[in-house]
Design a protein around this motif. Sequence first.
Motif, short mmCIF file in Angstrom:
data_model
loop_
_atom_site.label_atom_id
_atom_site.label_comp_id
_atom_site.label_asym_id
_atom_site.label_seq_id
_atom_site.Cartn_x
_atom_site.Cartn_y
_atom_site.Cartn_z
N SER A 101 40.05 50.79 50.58
CA SER A 101 39.66 50.10 49.35
C SER A 101 40.71 50.31 48.25
O SER A 101 41.01 49.40 47.48
CB SER A 101 38.28 50.56 48.88
OG SER A 101 38.31 51.93 48.52
N GLN A 102 41.28 51.52 48.17
CA GLN A 102 42.33 51.76 47.18
C GLN A 102 43.55 50.89 47.48
O GLN A 102 44.13 50.29 46.56
CB GLN A 102 42.74 53.23 47.17
CG GLN A 102 41.70 54.15 46.56
CD GLN A 102 42.09 55.62 46.70
OE1 GLN A 102 43.06 55.95 47.36
NE2 GLN A 102 41.31 56.48 46.07
N LEU A 103 43.96 50.84 48.75
CA LEU A 103 45.10 50.00 49.11
C LEU A 103 44.81 48.53 48.84
O LEU A 103 45.67 47.81 48.33
CB LEU A 103 45.46 50.20 50.59
CG LEU A 103 46.18 51.50 50.94
CD1 LEU A 103 46.35 51.60 52.45
CD2 LEU A 103 47.52 51.57 50.26
N ASN A 155 45.78 43.80 45.57
CA ASN A 155 45.28 42.76 44.66
C ASN A 155 45.96 42.86 43.31
O ASN A 155 46.30 41.85 42.69
CB ASN A 155 43.76 42.87 44.51
CG ASN A 155 43.03 42.48 45.78
OD1 ASN A 155 43.57 41.78 46.63
ND2 ASN A 155 41.80 42.95 45.92
N GLU A 156 46.15 44.09 42.82
CA GLU A 156 46.82 44.30 41.55
C GLU A 156 48.27 43.82 41.61
O GLU A 156 48.75 43.15 40.69
CB GLU A 156 46.78 45.79 41.19
CG GLU A 156 47.41 46.15 39.87
CD GLU A 156 47.34 47.65 39.63
OE1 GLU A 156 48.29 48.17 39.03
OE2 GLU A 156 46.36 48.29 40.05
N ILE A 157 48.95 44.11 42.70
CA ILE A 157 50.34 43.66 42.87
C ILE A 157 50.39 42.14 42.94
O ILE A 157 51.25 41.51 42.31
CB ILE A 157 50.96 44.30 44.12
CG1 ILE A 157 51.19 45.79 43.88
CG2 ILE A 157 52.27 43.62 44.49
CD1 ILE A 157 51.59 46.56 45.11
N ASN A 158 49.46 41.54 43.68
CA ASN A 158 49.43 40.08 43.76
C ASN A 158 49.17 39.46 42.40
O ASN A 158 49.76 38.44 42.04
CB ASN A 158 48.38 39.62 44.77
CG ASN A 158 48.79 39.89 46.20
OD1 ASN A 158 49.96 40.06 46.48
ND2 ASN A 158 47.81 39.95 47.10
N GLY A 159 48.27 40.06 41.62
CA GLY A 159 48.01 39.57 40.27
C GLY A 159 49.24 39.70 39.38
O GLY A 159 49.55 38.79 38.59
N ASN A 160 49.93 40.84 39.48
CA ASN A 160 51.14 41.02 38.68
C ASN A 160 52.22 40.02 39.07
O ASN A 160 52.92 39.48 38.21
CB ASN A 160 51.67 42.44 38.84
CG ASN A 160 50.79 43.46 38.16
OD1 ASN A 160 50.00 43.12 37.30
ND2 ASN A 160 50.92 44.71 38.55
N ILE A 161 52.34 39.75 40.38
CA ILE A 161 53.33 38.76 40.83
C ILE A 161 52.95 37.38 40.31
O ILE A 161 53.81 36.62 39.84
CB ILE A 161 53.43 38.77 42.37
CG1 ILE A 161 54.10 40.06 42.83
CG2 ILE A 161 54.21 37.57 42.88
CD1 ILE A 161 54.10 40.26 44.32
N ALA A 162 51.66 37.05 40.34
CA ALA A 162 51.23 35.75 39.83
C ALA A 162 51.51 35.65 38.33
O ALA A 162 51.96 34.60 37.84
CB ALA A 162 49.74 35.55 40.11
N ARG A 163 51.26 36.73 37.56
CA ARG A 163 51.56 36.71 36.12
C ARG A 163 53.04 36.55 35.87
O ARG A 163 53.46 35.82 34.97
CB ARG A 163 51.06 38.00 35.47
CG ARG A 163 49.61 37.89 35.05
CD ARG A 163 49.23 39.06 34.17
NE ARG A 163 48.29 39.86 34.95
CZ ARG A 163 48.24 41.16 35.03
NH1 ARG A 163 49.09 41.88 34.35
NH2 ARG A 163 47.36 41.77 35.76
N ILE A 187 55.01 41.08 27.06
CA ILE A 187 54.77 42.50 26.76
C ILE A 187 53.72 43.07 27.71
O ILE A 187 53.80 44.21 28.14
CB ILE A 187 54.33 42.67 25.29
CG1 ILE A 187 55.47 42.23 24.38
CG2 ILE A 187 53.92 44.10 25.01
CD1 ILE A 187 55.09 42.19 22.93
N ASP A 188 52.70 42.25 28.07
CA ASP A 188 51.63 42.72 28.96
C ASP A 188 52.09 42.87 30.40
O ASP A 188 51.52 43.63 31.16
CB ASP A 188 50.45 41.75 28.93
CG ASP A 188 49.78 41.75 27.57
OD1 ASP A 188 49.94 42.73 26.85
OD2 ASP A 188 49.09 40.74 27.26
N ALA A 189 53.13 42.10 30.78
CA ALA A 189 53.59 42.13 32.18
C ALA A 189 54.24 43.49 32.47
O ALA A 189 54.94 44.04 31.64
CB ALA A 189 54.59 41.01 32.43
#
Length: 191
Positions: A97-99, A104-112, A154-156
């Motif tokens: 679940s952590q991975l 998901n966090e990395i995918n969201g950051n890439i999308a941003r 700045i948020d990225a």
Amino acid sequence: MTTISDPHVPAVAAEPIEPRLLDRDASRSRLSVVVGVGLTLFAVLNATAAIYLYRGIAELRTVEGRLEELGAFEQRIVARLDTVNNGFQSRFERLDSQLQGRFNEINGNIARLEQDLPPTDGAGTSSVSEPVAATSTVAEASSSTEVAAEPTIIDAPRPPKRRVATAPPAPNPGYQRTETPDGKVYYRKIN
């Protein structure tokens, strides 16, 4: 037929020639002794068999007790293995679940980051007016009290810093380095 007689030998009476083996009282007493000895021998054999049978039963009870302890031991081992298995399973689930959350966090950051990238023209260079517009929107967002719905630069998250590779150590003078055309490196000790 002739008969020879010896005057010194006593004369034998004409009794029946059947020998008397035992008289009645002697035969009864000898029979009772034989029966008594037989019964004593039978009793000793029964006592010996009973002793060996008792020992066998005692050993059998001991083995049964050990087998019962073995069953309890097996149940304790199974319970511990289940506990260890459940512990590993929960750790693996937590790690999964952590991975998954990090992916998901990395995918969201890439999308941003893809949303925040300036548009490029056909030559692959970005236009200069876009970073100025992004800076002006950051200034406007910071001056206004409303929070922007879209993430800003700045948020990225910042890309990780690249590590500078250090120079390899100096070659050992005791070895000769040979590089082949296919890229393999061999070292030979100099004598």
